[in-house]
Design a protein around this motif. Structure first.
Motif, PDB file in Angstrom:
ATOM      1  N   ASN A   1       0.806  -1.216   0.000  1.00  0.00           N
ATOM      2  CA  ASN A   1       0.000   0.000   0.000  1.00  0.00           C
ATOM      3  C   ASN A   1       0.845   1.274   0.000  1.00  0.00           C
ATOM      4  OD1 ASN A   1      -3.147  -0.582   0.478  1.00  0.00           O
ATOM      5  ND2 ASN A   1      -1.948  -2.188   1.462  1.00  0.00           N
ATOM      6  N   GLY A   2       2.156   1.111  -0.111  1.00  0.00           N
ATOM      7  CA  GLY A   2       3.035   2.272  -0.207  1.00  0.00           C
ATOM      8  C   GLY A   2       3.103   3.117   1.050  1.00  0.00           C
ATOM      9  N   ILE A   3       2.986   2.477   2.222  1.00  0.00           N
ATOM     10  CA  ILE A   3       2.994   3.211   3.494  1.00  0.00           C
ATOM     11  C   ILE A   3       4.415   3.372   4.009  1.00  0.00           C
ATOM     12  CG2 ILE A   3       2.124   3.199   5.875  1.00  0.00           C
ATOM     13  CD1 ILE A   3       0.008   3.515   3.593  1.00  0.00           C
ATOM     14  N   LYS A   4       4.752   4.578   4.443  1.00  0.00           N
ATOM     15  CA  LYS A   4       6.057   4.803   5.064  1.00  0.00           C
ATOM     16  C   LYS A   4       6.159   3.915   6.310  1.00  0.00           C
ATOM     17  CE  LYS A   4       8.066   8.880   5.594  1.00  0.00           C
ATOM     18  NZ  LYS A   4       8.466  10.216   6.130  1.00  0.00           N
ATOM     19  N   HIS A   5       7.236   3.142   6.372  1.00  0.00           N
ATOM     20  CA  HIS A   5       7.405   2.262   7.515  1.00  0.00           C
ATOM     21  C   HIS A   5       8.859   1.846   7.629  1.00  0.00           C
ATOM     22  CE1 HIS A   5       7.308  -0.687   4.265  1.00  0.00           C
ATOM     23  NE2 HIS A   5       7.891  -1.541   5.096  1.00  0.00           N
ATOM     24  N   PHE A   6       9.194   1.276   8.778  1.00  0.00           N
ATOM     25  CA  PHE A   6      10.509   0.667   8.957  1.00  0.00           C
ATOM     26  C   PHE A   6      10.352  -0.568   9.826  1.00  0.00           C
ATOM     27  CE2 PHE A   6      14.679  -0.040  10.855  1.00  0.00           C
ATOM     28  CZ  PHE A   6      15.463  -0.060   9.708  1.00  0.00           C
ATOM     29  N   PHE A   7      11.052  -1.639   9.461  1.00  0.00           N
ATOM     30  CA  PHE A   7      10.984  -2.893  10.191  1.00  0.00           C
ATOM     31  C   PHE A   7      12.351  -3.167  10.804  1.00  0.00           C
ATOM     32  CE2 PHE A   7      10.069  -7.765   9.722  1.00  0.00           C
ATOM     33  CZ  PHE A   7      10.068  -7.877  11.108  1.00  0.00           C
ATOM     34  N   LEU A   8      12.447  -3.036  12.132  1.00  0.00           N
ATOM     35  CA  LEU A   8      13.674  -3.378  12.841  1.00  0.00           C
ATOM     36  C   LEU A   8      13.596  -4.849  13.237  1.00  0.00           C
ATOM     37  CD1 LEU A   8      16.368  -2.671  14.212  1.00  0.00           C
ATOM     38  CD2 LEU A   8      15.050  -2.054  16.261  1.00  0.00           C
ATOM     39  N   SER A   9      14.362  -5.661  12.541  1.00  0.00           N
ATOM     40  CA  SER A   9      14.393  -7.094  12.792  1.00  0.00           C
ATOM     41  C   SER A   9      15.650  -7.437  13.581  1.00  0.00           C
ATOM     42  CB  SER A   9      14.383  -7.860  11.458  1.00  0.00           C
ATOM     43  OG  SER A   9      14.523  -9.241  11.665  1.00  0.00           O
ATOM     44  N   LEU A  10      15.477  -8.126  14.714  1.00  0.00           N
ATOM     45  CA  LEU A  10      16.587  -8.461  15.596  1.00  0.00           C
ATOM     46  C   LEU A  10      16.787  -9.981  15.593  1.00  0.00           C
ATOM     47  CD1 LEU A  10      15.626  -6.076  18.537  1.00  0.00           C
ATOM     48  CD2 LEU A  10      17.201  -5.632  16.644  1.00  0.00           C
ATOM     49  N   PRO A  11      17.824 -10.476  14.942  1.00  0.00           N
ATOM     50  CA  PRO A  11      17.983 -11.922  14.719  1.00  0.00           C
ATOM     51  C   PRO A  11      18.074 -12.758  15.987  1.00  0.00           C
ATOM     52  CG  PRO A  11      19.440 -10.670  13.275  1.00  0.00           C
ATOM     53  CD  PRO A  11      18.866  -9.692  14.253  1.00  0.00           C
ATOM     54  N   TRP A  12      18.641 -12.230  17.063  1.00  0.00           N
ATOM     55  CA  TRP A  12      18.863 -13.010  18.281  1.00  0.00           C
ATOM     56  C   TRP A  12      17.721 -12.860  19.301  1.00  0.00           C
ATOM     57  CZ3 TRP A  12      20.532  -8.219  17.256  1.00  0.00           C
ATOM     58  CH2 TRP A  12      20.227  -7.239  18.169  1.00  0.00           C
ATOM     59  N   ALA A  13      16.858 -11.863  19.124  1.00  0.00           N
ATOM     60  CA  ALA A  13      15.977 -11.418  20.202  1.00  0.00           C
ATOM     61  C   ALA A  13      14.713 -12.259  20.317  1.00  0.00           C
ATOM     62  CB  ALA A  13      15.616  -9.950  20.008  1.00  0.00           C
ATOM     63  N   THR A  14      14.232 -12.368  21.549  1.00  0.00           N
ATOM     64  CA  THR A  14      12.971 -13.042  21.808  1.00  0.00           C
ATOM     65  C   THR A  14      11.947 -12.025  22.305  1.00  0.00           C
ATOM     66  OG1 THR A  14      11.928 -14.920  22.940  1.00  0.00           O
ATOM     67  CG2 THR A  14      13.534 -13.641  24.207  1.00  0.00           C
ATOM     68  N   HIS A  15      10.779 -12.493  22.634  1.00  0.00           N
ATOM     69  CA  HIS A  15       9.687 -11.648  23.116  1.00  0.00           C
ATOM     70  C   HIS A  15      10.110 -10.932  24.402  1.00  0.00           C
ATOM     71  CE1 HIS A  15       5.353 -10.855  22.615  1.00  0.00           C
ATOM     72  NE2 HIS A  15       5.304 -10.766  23.929  1.00  0.00           N
ATOM     73  N   GLY A  16       9.861  -9.636  24.472  1.00  0.00           N
ATOM     74  CA  GLY A  16      10.176  -8.880  25.677  1.00  0.00           C
ATOM     75  C   GLY A  16      11.630  -8.498  25.815  1.00  0.00           C
ATOM     76  N   PHE A  17      12.390  -8.542  24.721  1.00  0.00           N
ATOM     77  CA  PHE A  17      13.816  -8.213  24.772  1.00  0.00           C
ATOM     78  C   PHE A  17      14.077  -6.828  25.329  1.00  0.00           C
ATOM     79  CE2 PHE A  17      12.315  -6.680  20.704  1.00  0.00           C
ATOM     80  CZ  PHE A  17      12.849  -5.400  20.659  1.00  0.00           C
ATOM     81  N   ASP A  18      13.116  -5.908  25.169  1.00  0.00           N
ATOM     82  CA  ASP A  18      13.320  -4.531  25.614  1.00  0.00           C
ATOM     83  C   ASP A  18      13.100  -4.354  27.107  1.00  0.00           C
ATOM     84  OD1 ASP A  18      10.630  -5.171  24.851  1.00  0.00           O
ATOM     85  OD2 ASP A  18      10.091  -3.063  25.013  1.00  0.00           O
ATOM     86  N   TYR A  19      12.977  -5.457  27.842  1.00  0.00           N
ATOM     87  CA  TYR A  19      12.930  -5.382  29.306  1.00  0.00           C
ATOM     88  C   TYR A  19      14.162  -4.652  29.822  1.00  0.00           C
ATOM     89  CZ  TYR A  19      12.816  -6.917  34.181  1.00  0.00           C
ATOM     90  OH  TYR A  19      12.809  -6.941  35.558  1.00  0.00           O
ATOM     91  N   ASN A  20      15.286  -4.851  29.149  1.00  0.00           N
ATOM     92  CA  ASN A  20      16.521  -4.151  29.497  1.00  0.00           C
ATOM     93  C   ASN A  20      16.794  -3.104  28.432  1.00  0.00           C
ATOM     94  OD1 ASN A  20      19.017  -3.311  30.398  1.00  0.00           O
ATOM     95  ND2 ASN A  20      20.098  -5.129  29.663  1.00  0.00           N
ATOM     96  N   LEU A  21      16.519  -1.860  28.746  1.00  0.00           N
ATOM     97  CA  LEU A  21      16.634  -0.787  27.764  1.00  0.00           C
ATOM     98  C   LEU A  21      18.076  -0.547  27.329  1.00  0.00           C
ATOM     99  CD1 LEU A  21      14.384   0.974  26.523  1.00  0.00           C
ATOM    100  CD2 LEU A  21      15.093   2.812  28.061  1.00  0.00           C
TER     101      LEU A  21
END
Length: 372
Positions: free
Chosen positions: A327-347
């Motif tokens: 649909n031509g929407i501006k976006h960005f996909f940050l894909s983290l190969p090693w990360a699991t759910h809730g990885f951002d618990y540690n900022l």
């Protein structure tokens, strides 16, 4: 023998940085293994050194310890690889430029240098409250509305407040909201609560110093599904974009391929939220799937997901990105190969730093760059 047993346990823990966690408790350990790796590395080194102070030096234990250290370091190596490509990739996707550093060892060990920000609990509708973190700078500012996770049935606005404080220090108001929970309330009740919260923020914009032309929705996990659906389902005045941390975007597909029952009974979670099984209420599953509502005027979207996610499949973000591209929407996909759910618990961990960098760049682009 004790040393060898410890080394085996550490090696098994380090494997969680490269394979998906097979059970719920091991999923929690996987977050620590990847995002607090230096703690495990330090423990492994201590156990390794202990071999020099015993009569029978254990060669096998030493080999296992070295392998464990290499595996514990692998998320950091992968993170630096992502960090090396991230600025240019975001330049191309967003059409702007930043000289900020995506990943820093000093942040890993010392954290971000930021002023404390006290929040105010505000009742926005009935018994529902939000926690409002004001931007530390004077004047009117954009407002990020944060929707917490918790399988739609738990969690609250106090979850993971570190990013809220960080954003307030960067000049953004943050409103972390509570919403009606399942199974007593089914979708779209939480989505309606997001709209009610934004109505409250608009009504009190003068006293809260909110720029009502610059709202952004952000959610984690189940909260990301709510934020995405609220952003995509209808036009929301002043909404500039949405940030999706590992959210389920295709509820129909998600029900057809559930998570491992040893990790989570994802079908039961979805049934509680949507009022029944897919065969009983198929329309509810389609109506709650953000991918079904992407269109030519959908707001810009930031997707963040770890490839090792065992609670919300990485495929959800793959499917959503495809619809955004079509649909031509501006976006960005940050894909983290090693990360699991809730990885951002540690900022300040590898995933936390890269996602924080991406969020800040995305917010600046949609709130400020588009005005210039």
């Amino acid at each position: 023998m004790i040393r060898l047993i410890l080394m085996i346990l550490l090696l098994l823990t380090s494997l969680l940085t490269v394979i998906k966690a097979p059970t719920y408790n091991l999923w929690k350990l996987a977050i620590g293994a990847a995002e607090f790796a230096w703690v495990f590395i330090a423990i492994t080194i201590v156990v390794l050194l202990s071999g020099y102070f015993v009569q029978h030096y254990n060669t096998l234990g030493t080999i296992l310890g070295i392998l464990a250290i290499i595996l514990f370091l692998s998320p950091l190596f992968k993170a630096y690889d992502v960090a090396g490509r991230l600025p240019k990739a975001m330049d191309e996707a967003l059409g702007d430029h930043s000289d900020a550093t995506p990943l820093s060892l000093s942040v890993i060990f010392s954290g971000y240098k930021e002023a404390p920000v006290a929040f105010t609990s505000l009742p926005y509708y009935g018994n529902l409250h939000m926690d409002f973190y004001p931007a530390i700078h004077p004047g009117n500012h954009p407002c990020v509305v944060v929707v917490h996770g918790g399988s739609w049935s738990s969690g609250n606005s106090r979850d993971l407040p570190e990013l809220n404080i960080y954003l307030a220090n960067q000049g953004y108001h943050v409103a972390a909201i509570n919403y009606r929970l399942a199974p007593q309330n089914i979708c779209p009740a939480p989505v309606e609560d997001v709209y009610l919260a934004m109505d409250y923020l608009r009504a009190h914009a003068a006293e809260l110093r909110i720029d009502t032309n610059n709202f952004v929705l952000m959610g984690r996990s189940a909260g990301a599904q709510i934020a995405l659906l609220a952003a995509y389902r209808e036009h929301v005045p002043g909404l500039k974009g949405v940030v999706d941390f590992y959210g389920p975007a295709d509820m129909v597909w998600g029900y057809s391929l559930p998570a491992s029952p040893l990790v989570m009974d994802s079908r039961k979670v979805m049934e509680n939220y949507l009022g029944g099984t897919y065969s009983a209420v198929p329309d509810n599953y389609a109506a709650s799937s953000p991918v079904e509502f992407v269109h030519k005027n959908t707001v810009p979207t930031l997707l963040i997901h770890g490839e090792q996610d065992v609670l919300v499949a990485y495929e959800h973000s793959i499917r959503l990105e495809k619809k955004l591209q079509e649909n031509g929407i501006k976006h960005f996909f940050l894909s983290l190969p090693w990360a699991t759910h809730g990885f951002d618990y540690n900022l300040k961990g590898p995933g936390g730093q890269l996602s924080t960098y991406s969020v800040l760049r995305f917010l600046h682009n949609i709130c400020y760059e588009q005005q210039s």
